[in-house]
Scaffold this active site. Structure first.
Site, PDB file in Angstrom:
ATOM      1  N   ARG A  40       0.869  -1.371   0.122  1.00  0.00           N
ATOM      2  CA  ARG A  40       0.069   0.027   0.009  1.00  0.00           C
ATOM      3  C   ARG A  40       0.798   1.301  -0.105  1.00  0.00           C
ATOM      4  O   ARG A  40       0.536   2.211   0.761  1.00  0.00           O
ATOM      5  CB  ARG A  40      -0.990  -0.012   1.352  1.00  0.00           C
ATOM      6  CG  ARG A  40      -1.989  -1.088   1.122  1.00  0.00           C
ATOM      7  CD  ARG A  40      -3.212  -0.649   0.744  1.00  0.00           C
ATOM      8  NE  ARG A  40      -4.172  -1.738   0.645  1.00  0.00           N
ATOM      9  CZ  ARG A  40      -5.315  -1.899   1.280  1.00  0.00           C
ATOM     10  NH1 ARG A  40      -5.859  -0.642   1.910  1.00  0.00           N
ATOM     11  NH2 ARG A  40      -6.240  -3.010   1.312  1.00  0.00           N
ATOM     12  N   ARG A  44      -3.460   6.515   0.345  1.00  0.00           N
ATOM     13  CA  ARG A  44      -4.051   7.705   0.862  1.00  0.00           C
ATOM     14  C   ARG A  44      -2.954   8.249   1.757  1.00  0.00           C
ATOM     15  O   ARG A  44      -3.244   9.381   2.279  1.00  0.00           O
ATOM     16  CB  ARG A  44      -5.063   7.347   1.978  1.00  0.00           C
ATOM     17  CG  ARG A  44      -6.657   6.974   0.781  1.00  0.00           C
ATOM     18  CD  ARG A  44      -7.708   6.481   1.487  1.00  0.00           C
ATOM     19  NE  ARG A  44      -7.375   5.073   1.827  1.00  0.00           N
ATOM     20  CZ  ARG A  44      -7.962   4.332   2.718  1.00  0.00           C
ATOM     21  NH1 ARG A  44      -9.137   4.573   3.331  1.00  0.00           N
ATOM     22  NH2 ARG A  44      -7.577   3.022   2.867  1.00  0.00           N
ATOM     23  N   ARG A  53      -6.659  11.411  -7.381  1.00  0.00           N
ATOM     24  CA  ARG A  53      -8.042  10.533  -7.272  1.00  0.00           C
ATOM     25  C   ARG A  53      -9.152  11.481  -7.156  1.00  0.00           C
ATOM     26  O   ARG A  53     -10.421  10.801  -7.062  1.00  0.00           O
ATOM     27  CB  ARG A  53      -7.852   9.502  -6.215  1.00  0.00           C
ATOM     28  CG  ARG A  53      -7.160   8.224  -6.186  1.00  0.00           C
ATOM     29  CD  ARG A  53      -8.192   7.168  -7.051  1.00  0.00           C
ATOM     30  NE  ARG A  53      -9.495   7.126  -6.391  1.00  0.00           N
ATOM     31  CZ  ARG A  53      -9.958   6.800  -5.236  1.00  0.00           C
ATOM     32  NH1 ARG A  53      -9.218   6.188  -4.579  1.00  0.00           N
ATOM     33  NH2 ARG A  53     -11.378   6.812  -4.917  1.00  0.00           N
ATOM     34  N   ASP A  89      -6.749  -3.222  -7.419  1.00  0.00           N
ATOM     35  CA  ASP A  89      -7.499  -3.845  -5.935  1.00  0.00           C
ATOM     36  C   ASP A  89      -7.691  -5.473  -6.210  1.00  0.00           C
ATOM     37  O   ASP A  89      -7.882  -5.896  -7.107  1.00  0.00           O
ATOM     38  CB  ASP A  89      -8.707  -3.135  -5.613  1.00  0.00           C
ATOM     39  CG  ASP A  89      -8.918  -3.397  -4.027  1.00  0.00           C
ATOM     40  OD1 ASP A  89      -8.581  -2.964  -3.026  1.00  0.00           O
ATOM     41  OD2 ASP A  89     -10.007  -4.368  -3.987  1.00  0.00           O
ATOM     42  N   TYR A 164     -14.739 -12.195   0.834  1.00  0.00           N
ATOM     43  CA  TYR A 164     -15.625 -10.921   0.419  1.00  0.00           C
ATOM     44  C   TYR A 164     -16.558 -11.554  -0.436  1.00  0.00           C
ATOM     45  O   TYR A 164     -17.891 -10.893  -0.224  1.00  0.00           O
ATOM     46  CB  TYR A 164     -14.553 -10.077  -0.529  1.00  0.00           C
ATOM     47  CG  TYR A 164     -13.778  -9.109   0.383  1.00  0.00           C
ATOM     48  CD1 TYR A 164     -14.020  -8.245   1.097  1.00  0.00           C
ATOM     49  CD2 TYR A 164     -12.189  -9.552   0.266  1.00  0.00           C
ATOM     50  CE1 TYR A 164     -13.120  -7.614   1.859  1.00  0.00           C
ATOM     51  CE2 TYR A 164     -11.468  -9.012   0.838  1.00  0.00           C
ATOM     52  CZ  TYR A 164     -11.689  -7.856   1.996  1.00  0.00           C
ATOM     53  OH  TYR A 164     -10.931  -7.290   2.660  1.00  0.00           O
TER      54      TYR A 164
HETATM   55  O1  1CP Z   1       0.185   0.536  -3.400  1.00  0.00           O
HETATM   56  C1  1CP Z   1      -0.354  -0.504  -3.390  1.00  0.00           C
HETATM   57  O2  1CP Z   1      -0.024  -1.255  -2.502  1.00  0.00           O
HETATM   58  C2  1CP Z   1      -1.295  -0.902  -4.242  1.00  0.00           C
HETATM   59  C3  1CP Z   1      -2.778  -0.482  -3.744  1.00  0.00           C
HETATM   60  C4  1CP Z   1      -3.740  -1.769  -3.233  1.00  0.00           C
HETATM   61  C5  1CP Z   1      -3.520  -3.035  -3.098  1.00  0.00           C
HETATM   62  C6  1CP Z   1      -2.281  -3.865  -2.997  1.00  0.00           C
HETATM   63  C7  1CP Z   1      -5.239  -1.551  -3.157  1.00  0.00           C
HETATM   64  C8  1CP Z   1      -5.552  -0.149  -3.355  1.00  0.00           C
HETATM   65  N1  1CP Z   1      -5.623  -2.595  -2.658  1.00  0.00           N
HETATM   66  C9  1CP Z   1      -4.599  -3.576  -2.619  1.00  0.00           C
HETATM   67  C10 1CP Z   1      -4.866  -5.121  -2.144  1.00  0.00           C
HETATM   68  C11 1CP Z   1      -6.245  -5.169  -1.241  1.00  0.00           C
HETATM   69  N2  1CP Z   1      -7.173  -4.745  -1.244  1.00  0.00           N
HETATM   70  C12 1CP Z   1      -5.939  -6.138  -0.228  1.00  0.00           C
HETATM   71  C13 1CP Z   1      -4.691  -7.155   0.101  1.00  0.00           C
HETATM   72  C14 1CP Z   1      -3.600  -6.118   0.737  1.00  0.00           C
HETATM   73  C15 1CP Z   1      -3.879  -5.763   2.358  1.00  0.00           C
HETATM   74  O3  1CP Z   1      -4.191  -6.855   2.872  1.00  0.00           O
HETATM   75  O4  1CP Z   1      -3.844  -4.616   2.666  1.00  0.00           O
HETATM   76  C16 1CP Z   1      -7.192  -6.432   0.351  1.00  0.00           C
HETATM   77  C17 1CP Z   1      -7.726  -7.106   1.563  1.00  0.00           C
HETATM   78  C18 1CP Z   1      -8.044  -5.368  -0.162  1.00  0.00           C
HETATM   79  C19 1CP Z   1      -9.534  -5.142   0.109  1.00  0.00           C
HETATM   80  C20 1CP Z   1      -9.701  -3.703   0.195  1.00  0.00           C
HETATM   81  N3  1CP Z   1      -9.842  -2.659  -0.603  1.00  0.00           N
HETATM   82  C21 1CP Z   1     -10.024  -2.955   1.595  1.00  0.00           C
HETATM   83  C22 1CP Z   1      -9.710  -3.537   2.891  1.00  0.00           C
HETATM   84  C23 1CP Z   1     -11.248  -3.912   3.344  1.00  0.00           C
HETATM   85  C24 1CP Z   1     -11.348  -5.058   4.533  1.00  0.00           C
HETATM   86  O5  1CP Z   1     -11.576  -6.008   4.471  1.00  0.00           O
HETATM   87  O6  1CP Z   1     -10.785  -4.462   5.835  1.00  0.00           O
HETATM   88  C25 1CP Z   1     -10.167  -1.642   1.455  1.00  0.00           C
HETATM   89  C26 1CP Z   1     -10.180  -0.454   2.152  1.00  0.00           C
HETATM   90  C27 1CP Z   1      -9.955  -1.497  -0.233  1.00  0.00           C
HETATM   91  C28 1CP Z   1      -9.937  -0.312  -0.865  1.00  0.00           C
HETATM   92  C29 1CP Z   1      -8.699   0.216  -1.398  1.00  0.00           C
HETATM   93  N4  1CP Z   1      -7.945  -0.415  -2.154  1.00  0.00           N
HETATM   94  C30 1CP Z   1      -6.606   0.141  -2.544  1.00  0.00           C
HETATM   95  C31 1CP Z   1      -7.029   1.510  -2.098  1.00  0.00           C
HETATM   96  C32 1CP Z   1      -6.165   2.758  -1.997  1.00  0.00           C
HETATM   97  C33 1CP Z   1      -8.111   1.470  -1.199  1.00  0.00           C
HETATM   98  C34 1CP Z   1      -8.818   2.565  -0.542  1.00  0.00           C
HETATM   99  C35 1CP Z   1      -9.668   3.490  -1.173  1.00  0.00           C
HETATM  100  C36 1CP Z   1      -9.689   4.738  -1.619  1.00  0.00           C
HETATM  101  O7  1CP Z   1      -8.602   5.199  -1.738  1.00  0.00           O
HETATM  102  O8  1CP Z   1     -10.646   5.272  -1.980  1.00  0.00           O
END
Ligand code: 1CP
Length: 357
Positions: A40, A44, A53, A89, A164
């Site tokens: 990540r 943000r 974004r 994602d 999910y």
């Molecule tokens: O820079 C990077 O690492 C690339 C960005 C990235 C990655 C690797 C995003 C963008 N998502 C992911 C993978 C992801 N998504 C995972 C595996 C990694 C981890 O464990 O953190 C998981 C579980 C998700 C699911 C997800 N998507 C969540 C978690 C929800 C929960 O169950 O608690 C969330 C909040 C998202 C949204 C998301 N994905 C990515 C961003 C930047 C965001 C936030 C949304 C936004 O900015 O509006």
């Protein structure tokens, strides 16, 4: 792997990134310094991300190649990390095969019609490269721009994706997921097998377009006892790794709270184990077994502490990794959105300086 999809012999293909510290560490070769990137790292914590974004919903941003390129490059420019991770994602491939889902701000992925029956499962069709042309295009744009900096492709692992799909959104307890796993093991096995095929195809698209390594995120696998992991999850994740093995690109396997599962996750076949902050890396290496590099494992909340404390903790990670063949410095989970980006830049500098050979 299907006959039509023979990998183009990338095992031997030299790319501008081949000699990078990141890929050398993945192959357990000597490195000039310990390579570092952050899960990540795009997102943000960066004001330039929030700006890019503005007004674009999360899922839509994943489908615009120019925007994906820009957001992926932001942390590389700012922090000088040793690898980029493709901005996307884990639910993008599900969206691409027609699953009605959205990523809600402050929540995460939300599925309109959760998968709970055989008829629901039948809606999950295989993924073809045509479903994700924007990924092929964005990876191409990125590898042109990144030059010697490797690009990591990624996907969600079958268990985490299934959680999910079945729960309908984020969960802490995975009650419906486990109810299906224990109550209808045949339906469960078919679901994770189908997800393994989709995930394998999605990783292949990224590798064929030029990704230098791939990471499988089984973020929530730590919710499982080892015997359940072995029986209900390991075969599907192993299938994903086998699917991309012929390409010869390093395969990383990561989950949170997986200390008790590291040995079994090692059996799934990846080349590197991603480790969270709960197990020191020397102990993790013993659990994973020989022949694998490790990635990790600074607690992401340490970055909220003053700089000397961050450096002390980072030094402890490097010290625990000192005897390993192949270490990639990372956090034990993703960067938290309220992290000060300057703390990340300083951490990259610290790791590079401290580990310079
Ligand atoms: O820079 C990077 O690492 C690339 C960005 C990235 C990655 C690797 C995003 C963008 N998502 C992911 C993978 C992801 N998504 C995972 C595996 C990694 C981890 O464990 O953190 C998981 C579980 C998700 C699911 C997800 N998507 C969540 C978690 C929800 C929960 O169950 O608690 C969330 C909040 C998202 C949204 C998301 N994905 C990515 C961003 C930047 C965001 C936030 C949304 C936004 O900015 O509006």
């Amino acid at each position: 792997m299907s006959q039509e999809h023979r990998p183009p012999g990338r095992q031997t293909a030299k790319t501008p990134a081949s000699d990078s510290a990141f890929l050398r560490a993945c192959r357990r070769e000597d490195v000039p310094h310990t390579p570092v990137w952050f899960m990540r790292q795009a997102g943000r914590s960066l004001p330039e991300y929030l700006k890019a974004r503005e007004g674009v919903p999360m899922l839509e941003s994943c489908m615009r190649p120019e925007l994906v390129k820009e957001i992926t490059l932001q942390p590389v420019r700012r922090h000088g990390v040793d690898a980029a991770i493709y901005f996307s994602d884990i639910v993008v491939p599900l969206k691409a095969i027609g699953v009605d889902l959205d990523i809600k701000p402050g929540v995460g992925p939300v599925i309109a019609e959760p998968v709970r029956t055989r008829a629901d499962l039948d809606r999950l069709r295989p993924l073809t490269p045509d479903d994700v042309r924007y990924v092929t295009e964005a990876v191409g744009l990125l590898t042109d721009e990144l030059g010697a900096t490797p690009l990591i492709g990624f996907a969600g692992a079958p268990f985490t994706l299934a959680s999910y799909l079945i729960e309908g959104g984020p969960s802490r307890t995975y009650e419906r997921t486990k109810a299906m796993m224990y109550g209808d093991p045949e339906l469960w096995a078919d679901l994770v097998d189908r997800l393994a095929v989709i995930t394998g195809a999605f990783l292949r698209v990224q590798i064929e377009a030029g990704a230098s390594a791939v990471q499988l995120f089984d973020s929530w696998a730590g919710a499982l006892a080892p015997e359940d992991y072995r029986r209900y999850v390991l075969p599907a994740s192993a299938k994903v790794f086998a699917e991309v093995a012929p390409y010869g690109v390093p395969r990383i396997h990561f989950g949170v709270g997986t200390g008790e599962l590291l040995g079994l996750m090692g059996e799934a076949g990846a080349d590197l184990a991603g480790v969270d902050w709960r197990v020191p890396l020397d102990e993790a290496a013993r659990r994973v077994g020989p022949g694998k590099a490790l990635q990790g494992n600074l607690d992401p909340t340490v970055l909220f502490a003053p700089r000397p404390a961050v450096e002390e903790k980072a030094r402890a990670v490097l010290d625990a990794a000192a005897g390993l063949e192949g270490h990639i410095f990372n956090l034990g989970h993703g960067v938290m959105p309220s992290t000060d980006p300057d703390a990340l830049t300083r951490l990259v500098e610290f790791v590079h300086e401290r580990s310079a050979r």
